[in-house]
Design a protein around this motif. Structure first.
Motif, PDB file in Angstrom:
ATOM      1  N   UNK A  48      48.297  42.270  36.941  1.00  0.00           N
ATOM      2  CA  UNK A  48      49.293  41.910  37.955  1.00  0.00           C
ATOM      3  C   UNK A  48      48.716  40.910  38.943  1.00  0.00           C
ATOM      4  N   UNK A  49      47.468  41.127  39.356  1.00  0.00           N
ATOM      5  CA  UNK A  49      46.823  40.171  40.268  1.00  0.00           C
ATOM      6  C   UNK A  49      46.735  38.784  39.626  1.00  0.00           C
ATOM      7  N   UNK A  50      46.304  38.764  38.376  1.00  0.00           N
ATOM      8  CA  UNK A  50      46.173  37.484  37.668  1.00  0.00           C
ATOM      9  C   UNK A  50      47.533  36.778  37.585  1.00  0.00           C
ATOM     10  N   UNK A  51      48.551  37.547  37.254  1.00  0.00           N
ATOM     11  CA  UNK A  51      49.898  37.000  37.103  1.00  0.00           C
ATOM     12  C   UNK A  51      50.458  36.482  38.425  1.00  0.00           C
ATOM     13  N   UNK A  52      50.062  37.132  39.522  1.00  0.00           N
ATOM     14  CA  UNK A  52      50.674  36.818  40.817  1.00  0.00           C
ATOM     15  C   UNK A  52      49.909  35.803  41.651  1.00  0.00           C
ATOM     16  N   UNK A  53      48.728  35.382  41.203  1.00  0.00           N
ATOM     17  CA  UNK A  53      47.936  34.457  42.010  1.00  0.00           C
ATOM     18  C   UNK A  53      48.710  33.191  42.352  1.00  0.00           C
ATOM     19  N   UNK A  54      49.452  32.672  41.392  1.00  0.00           N
ATOM     20  CA  UNK A  54      50.199  31.442  41.650  1.00  0.00           C
ATOM     21  C   UNK A  54      51.385  31.631  42.571  1.00  0.00           C
ATOM     22  N   UNK A  55      51.775  32.889  42.801  1.00  0.00           N
ATOM     23  CA  UNK A  55      52.925  33.178  43.668  1.00  0.00           C
ATOM     24  C   UNK A  55      52.465  33.581  45.063  1.00  0.00           C
ATOM     25  N   UNK A  56      51.553  34.558  45.126  1.00  0.00           N
ATOM     26  CA  UNK A  56      51.117  35.106  46.400  1.00  0.00           C
ATOM     27  C   UNK A  56      49.818  34.495  46.908  1.00  0.00           C
ATOM     28  N   UNK A  57      49.057  33.845  46.035  1.00  0.00           N
ATOM     29  CA  UNK A  57      47.765  33.317  46.445  1.00  0.00           C
ATOM     30  C   UNK A  57      46.726  34.426  46.521  1.00  0.00           C
ATOM     31  N   UNK A  58      45.580  34.094  47.145  1.00  0.00           N
ATOM     32  CA  UNK A  58      44.464  35.019  47.254  1.00  0.00           C
ATOM     33  C   UNK A  58      44.557  35.807  48.559  1.00  0.00           C
ATOM     34  N   UNK A  59      44.048  37.029  48.540  1.00  0.00           N
ATOM     35  CA  UNK A  59      43.972  37.780  49.785  1.00  0.00           C
ATOM     36  C   UNK A  59      44.579  39.163  49.690  1.00  0.00           C
ATOM     37  N   UNK A  60      44.507  39.875  50.801  1.00  0.00           N
ATOM     38  CA  UNK A  60      44.899  41.281  50.859  1.00  0.00           C
ATOM     39  C   UNK A  60      46.405  41.456  50.687  1.00  0.00           C
ATOM     40  N   UNK A  61      47.191  40.559  51.233  1.00  0.00           N
ATOM     41  CA  UNK A  61      48.652  40.731  51.126  1.00  0.00           C
ATOM     42  C   UNK A  61      49.108  40.629  49.678  1.00  0.00           C
ATOM     43  N   UNK A  62      48.579  39.644  48.958  1.00  0.00           N
ATOM     44  CA  UNK A  62      48.913  39.528  47.543  1.00  0.00           C
ATOM     45  C   UNK A  62      48.420  40.720  46.751  1.00  0.00           C
ATOM     46  N   UNK A  63      47.246  41.225  47.095  1.00  0.00           N
ATOM     47  CA  UNK A  63      46.691  42.408  46.435  1.00  0.00           C
ATOM     48  C   UNK A  63      47.589  43.620  46.671  1.00  0.00           C
ATOM     49  N   UNK A  64      48.088  43.780  47.881  1.00  0.00           N
ATOM     50  CA  UNK A  64      48.966  44.904  48.202  1.00  0.00           C
ATOM     51  C   UNK A  64      50.266  44.821  47.408  1.00  0.00           C
TER      52      UNK A  64
END
Length: 232
Positions: A48-64
């Motif tokens: 999910x993190x890999x898939x979402x990097x281009x949407x949410x970017x790096x960091x805690x908010x995207x991780x959450x």
């Protein structure tokens, strides 16, 4: 023109970061264990993190957000609202964690500042990275701060052109983000290994590259810069 422009990564180069993510992953796995069957939760989260990097970017908010997405998918939509609330609280806890400098961080930046211009080059959430820098007590040591969406050769070319000395160097714990693209941009790439590095930042060290160096800790940086200076 200064002799050097020296870039420093922030997370897990100057201060601890990944250990907070690992601790939260442990809590996440424990939290979801009562609501799903079968192993593989961390693998699902990583995907999910890999898939979402281009949407949410790096960091805690995207991780959450990736944890919430994983919880919904892993439980086939049955995850209770209270669990989602706990995941959000875990993200808030991460955003409030205190800064713990790595050994020799201040001395390394101070030593680099004597050689030329020093720039913090970090990716991630703007507000969180600004908070961490302010709490670190290192902010006044940097001539510039660059918080970028990703670290690519083009990023380093742009940053070093803005803050250019006769030579440029990037120092960090990530081969993938701090070293390899900096080398491609014509800079020296200095790897400072950290015991915990995010899986998505792993890469093979470019040991045959003439501008690649690896040092055990930031305490070895002044000696390395002096050695390189003596060659020019």
């Amino acid at each position: 023109m200064p002799s050097w422009t020296i870039g420093f990564d922030a997370d897990d180069t100057l201060w601890h970061n990944e250990r907070f993510f690992r601790g939260t992953e442990d809590r996440f796995e424990e939290l979801l264990s009562a609501h799903m069957d079968g192993p593989g939760l961390r693998a699902r989260l990583r995907e999910a993190e890999r898939r979402n990097l281009g949407i949410y970017g790096f960091g805690i908010k995207g991780f959450t957000l990736s944890m919430i997405e994983t919880a919904v998918e892993a439980t086939e939509g049955r995850v209770p609202a209270a669990v989602i609330g706990e995941i959000l609280a875990m993200g808030r806890d991460m955003l409030a964690h205190p800064i713990d400098l790595l050994p020799h961080a201040r001395e390394a930046v101070e030593a680099a500042a004597r050689e030329g211009e020093v720039v913090l080059i970090t990716k991630g959430d703007l507000l969180d990275q600004e908070r961490k820098l302010a709490q670190s007590g290192l902010g006044d040591l940097f001539d510039a701060v660059e918080i970028v969406s990703d670290k690519t050769p083009a990023t380093y070319l742009r940053v070093f052109a803005r803050h250019g000395g006769r030579q440029s160097m990037m120092i960090g714990n990530s081969l993938k983000s701090d070293v390899i693209p900096a080398l491609a941009a014509g800079a020296w790439g200095v790897h400072v290994p950290h015991g915990l590095t995010w899986e998505l930042e792993h890469a093979d060290p470019p040991r045959d590259h003439p501008r690649f160096r690896e040092i055990p800790s930031l305490g070895d940086l002044p000696g390395l810069v002096a050695t390189l200076d003596s060659r020019h």
